[in-house]
Design an enzyme around this catalytic site. Structure first.
Site, mmCIF file in Angstrom:
data_model
loop_
_atom_site.group_PDB
_atom_site.id
_atom_site.type_symbol
_atom_site.label_atom_id
_atom_site.label_comp_id
_atom_site.label_asym_id
_atom_site.label_seq_id
_atom_site.Cartn_x
_atom_site.Cartn_y
_atom_site.Cartn_z
ATOM 1 C CE LYS A 24 4.228 -5.747 -5.529
ATOM 2 N NZ LYS A 24 3.629 -5.503 -6.819
ATOM 3 C CG ASP A 58 0.182 0.860 -9.886
ATOM 4 O OD1 ASP A 58 0.777 0.946 -8.784
ATOM 5 O OD2 ASP A 58 -0.422 -0.163 -10.267
ATOM 6 C CE1 TYR A 63 -2.900 -7.975 -11.150
ATOM 7 C CE2 TYR A 63 -1.130 -7.358 -9.642
ATOM 8 C CZ TYR A 63 -2.354 -7.965 -9.875
ATOM 9 O OH TYR A 63 -3.027 -8.548 -8.829
HETATM 10 C C1 LIG Z 1 2.035 -5.579 -6.931
HETATM 11 C C2 LIG Z 1 1.369 -4.517 -7.700
HETATM 12 C C3 LIG Z 1 0.046 -4.119 -7.441
HETATM 13 C C4 LIG Z 1 -0.836 -4.850 -6.478
HETATM 14 O O1 LIG Z 1 -0.371 -4.795 -5.171
HETATM 15 P P1 LIG Z 1 -0.916 -5.890 -4.117
HETATM 16 O O2 LIG Z 1 -0.335 -5.431 -2.819
HETATM 17 O O3 LIG Z 1 -0.390 -7.205 -4.601
HETATM 18 O O4 LIG Z 1 -2.389 -5.838 -4.144
HETATM 19 C C5 LIG Z 1 -0.454 -3.033 -8.109
HETATM 20 N N1 LIG Z 1 0.293 -2.366 -9.008
HETATM 21 C C6 LIG Z 1 1.556 -2.721 -9.301
HETATM 22 C C7 LIG Z 1 2.327 -1.929 -10.291
HETATM 23 C C8 LIG Z 1 2.131 -3.810 -8.672
HETATM 24 O O5 LIG Z 1 3.370 -4.191 -8.997
#
Ligand SMILES: *Cc1c(COP(=O)(O)O)cnc(C)c1O
Length: 425
Positions: free
Chosen positions: A267, A239, A144
């Site tokens: 995060k 990511d 994701y």
């Molecule tokens: C949470 C997450 C996202 C998206 O971040 P948001 O702040 O919720 O838009 C993208 N990539 C990874 C790996 C994530 O865990």
């Protein structure tokens, strides 16, 4: 456990907010029952509006590595807030934040701050396309990367196919520029590059997946991504919105000793406030406006209150913390595996650092197809069993659980006991 106030709030919420929540997994649809509304958090614990207390393994889906309401983070936020919430102009705090982030993650030569992980990955992809002049991006099924159109795509099983959108509202034209492979499939990755390498702008990957449960990379997989991208002039994007500052001070790239072209963070980087980062190689990032032709902007980007939470959080991370999380994690991992064995439930535990998943399948889970083989009904019962015993576990079998600096060995042991009881019943 009484949930009257949560129930009443959920009824009010459903009238005015889609499904009563502002992000889908919070609605508890996959596990049944109703979500507790959280009133407050302190350290490793959260308390709902009915006064029930839980040991928290969600941690706001990652940010809360220092625990909730860390006094130093709160006072940093208060100090920043008292000087004004937003100016839309440069401030000293965002420079301090950027210096800190680029020092901790050396592959980040030049960065931009944005307000969410979605924005970070979306922008990184745009930069990769702008820099290479190519259209195709490669992602891995089950990873994701936020909800931008071209990243809401996963392929059917097997070899790379032209993408089908995962969400209504994503046009097939957009989906067709996203190619999807199985995570951990080095041969398929190499074959795709051999076939279409010169058309590929970027490969984006969660270096340790959290969004299909915790799935580590097999030896050589991440190396192959970085190397194939280099060979074909494509951009490797790690990511690390989830893994950044969770798996170590330099994230997964530090842990595995790799240098991607671009990285996204979020995060933990924002310490619980809306803040994310994308960045990497200076030559690539120099494409971003006003240095270059790739446009990206944000009214609240680098917000002084958000970066102050980020600074206060990052300044409190050190090697000793990650060592402690490793010890705690090993204890939880062994305990959950023991609980499954003792109760005869077909399950496996996978963990990297302070990310862990109990999969309801024999395992090992190497990719999304493996993760999808889980017994969803069993997971739902497990989740409800934990909640009733004061353990707040992610409400989806495709989400990793997190712990942090405030979890104690006692919390872990209590969790193992609760898990054993939940599995037994
Ligand atoms: C949470 C997450 C996202 C998206 O971040 P948001 O702040 O919720 O838009 C993208 N990539 C990874 C790996 C994530 O865990």
């Amino acid at each position: 456990m009484n949930h009257d106030r949560s129930r009443a709030l959920f009824e009010r919420a459903e009238r005015v907010i889609v499904a009563g929540v502002n992000s889908p997994v919070r609605a508890f649809r996959a596990v049944g029952g109703q979500p507790p509304f959280i009133a407050s958090g302190k350290g490793a614990r959260i308390t709902d509006v009915d006064g029930n207390e839980y040991v928290d393994y969600v941690g706001s889906w990652g940010p809360a590595i220092l625990g909730h309401a860390h006094p130093d983070v709160i006072s940093a936020v208060q100090a920043a807030a008292s000087e004004g919430l937003s100016f839309g102009a440069p401030t000293e705090r965002e420079v301090v934040f950027a210096e800190l982030v680029t020092k901790l993650v050396p592959s980040l030569e030049l960065i931009r701050c944005v307000s969410s992980g979605t924005e970070a990955t979306m922008s990184a992809i745009r930069v990769a396309r702008g820099f290479t002049g190519r259209e195709l991006i490669v992602k891995f099924a089950g990873c994701y990367h936020g909800h931008a159109d071209h990243l809401l795509v996963k392929a059917g099983s097997g070899a790379a196919t032209f993408g089908e959108p995962d969400s209504a509202g994503v046009t097939s034209a957009v989906a067709r520029t996203t190619l999807t492979l199985a995570f951990n499939d080095v041969a398929a990755l190499r074959a795709l590059f051999t076939a279409r390498g010169s058309e590929i702008a970027a490969v984006i990957v969660e270096p340790v997946v959290g969004n299909m449960g915790c799935v580590p990379p097999v030896a050589g997989f991440l190396e192959a991504i970085v190397q194939e991208c280099r060979n074909y002039g494509a951009i490797s994007i790690f990511d690390e919105v989830m893994t950044g500052f969770r798996l170590g001070l330099s994230g997964a790239q530090g842990r595995y000793g790799l240098v991607p072209d671009l990285t996204t963070l979020g995060k933990i980087a924002g310490g619980g406030l809306p803040l994310a980062v994308y960045g990497g190689r200076r030559d690539i990032m120099s494409c971003v406006a006003p240095l270059g032709p790739v446009y990206q902007a944000g009214t609240l980007s680098g917000n002084p209150v958000a970066v102050s939470a980020g600074i206060a959080t990052l300044e409190r991370l050190d090697a000793a913390l990650y060592e402690r999380l490793e010890t705690l994690g090993a204890r939880l991992e062994a305990g959950l595996a023991g609980a499954a064995a003792q109760t005869g439930v077909s399950a496996c535990v996978q963990r990297v650092g302070a990310m862990i998943t109990l999969f309801f399948t024999r395992g090992p889970v190497l990719n999304f197809d493996d993760a999808a083989r889980q017994d969803a009904g069993l997971f739902a019962k497990f989740h409800r069993g934990l909640l009733a015993r004061g353990i707040y576990w992610p409400a989806s079998m495709y989400e990793a659980a997190f712990f942090g600096a405030c979890h104690t060995a006692d919390d872990i042991d209590r969790t193992i006991t609760a898990a054993t009881d939940a599995l037994a019943s």
